[in-house]
Design an enzyme around this catalytic site. Structure first.
Site, PDB file in Angstrom:
ATOM      1  CG  HIS A  76      -1.883  -1.054   1.243  1.00  0.00           C
ATOM      2  ND1 HIS A  76      -1.990  -1.865   2.562  1.00  0.00           N
ATOM      3  CD2 HIS A  76      -2.994  -1.238   0.490  1.00  0.00           C
ATOM      4  CE1 HIS A  76      -3.079  -2.538   2.286  1.00  0.00           C
ATOM      5  NE2 HIS A  76      -3.434  -2.393   1.150  1.00  0.00           N
ATOM      6  CB  SER A  92      -4.485  -6.340   4.344  1.00  0.00           C
ATOM      7  OG  SER A  92      -4.337  -5.222   4.029  1.00  0.00           O
ATOM      8  CE  LYS A 101     -13.379  -7.126   2.540  1.00  0.00           C
ATOM      9  NZ  LYS A 101     -12.157  -6.584   1.771  1.00  0.00           N
ATOM     10  NE  ARG A 158      -2.679  -8.345  -4.147  1.00  0.00           N
ATOM     11  CZ  ARG A 158      -3.624  -8.229  -3.257  1.00  0.00           C
ATOM     12  NH1 ARG A 158      -3.400  -7.752  -2.077  1.00  0.00           N
ATOM     13  NH2 ARG A 158      -4.870  -8.802  -3.526  1.00  0.00           N
TER      14      ARG A 158
END
Length: 162
Positions: free
Chosen positions: A19, A130, A43, A92
């Protein structure tokens, strides 16, 4: 001359060096980046929004170019509210692109004046997420080099290991 403002949204639970890589490179393109923690009620975060803000503050230098905030609801509404036009998203892998492309397309449909800038994560961090960081840390594995030191310490404390 109008300042170029971008929103960098995410859960940042916790913030990773990936990040920070995107943030740092984004600051080469934009005058100000609003790092906006999304409060996703679906979440359950490991860290509260306030804990995440503290971890982020401990991970970045305060030069006034990064504004730390949080938001609920639609990203397009938040972007309008803060008078930004650009959104930064890190990628990614191809799987990230497919999801992010769909989201960017929907956002553009909702707000034709909003553009999403995709940035590839550095090769050093393409495997870091994460979710993976939390999983490794929960079993006592080392996340050194993948997260800022302040985050590594917070994870050790959260999972109660030395």
């Amino acid at each position: 001359m109008k300042k170029k403002i971008a929103v960098y949204p995410g859960s940042f639970d916790p913030i990773t060096n990936g990040h920070l890589d995107i943030l740092s490179r984004g600051l080469e393109l934009f005058d100000t980046i609003i790092l906006a923690i999304a409060n996703n009620i679906e979440k359950k975060g490991l860290f509260s929004i306030e804990e995440r803000k503290e971890l982020i503050r401990g991970s970045i230098r305060d030069d006034g170019c990064v504004i730390l905030d949080s938001f609920d609801g639609l990203l397009v509404d938040y972007v309008n509210r803060v008078n930004a036009r650009f959104v930064i998203r890190g990628l990614r892998a191809m799987s990230d692109f497919e999801y992010e492309f769909q989201m960017a397309s929907m956002n553009r449909n909702l707000n034709s004046g909003m553009d999403t800038i995709f940035m590839m994560t550095s090769k050093d961090y393409f495997f870091v997420s994460s979710r993976t960081i939390k999983e490794v840390a929960s079993f006592g594995g080392s996340v050194k080099g993948c997260v800022p030191d302040v985050v590594e310490s917070a994870l050790k404390k959260k999972f109660q290991y030395p």
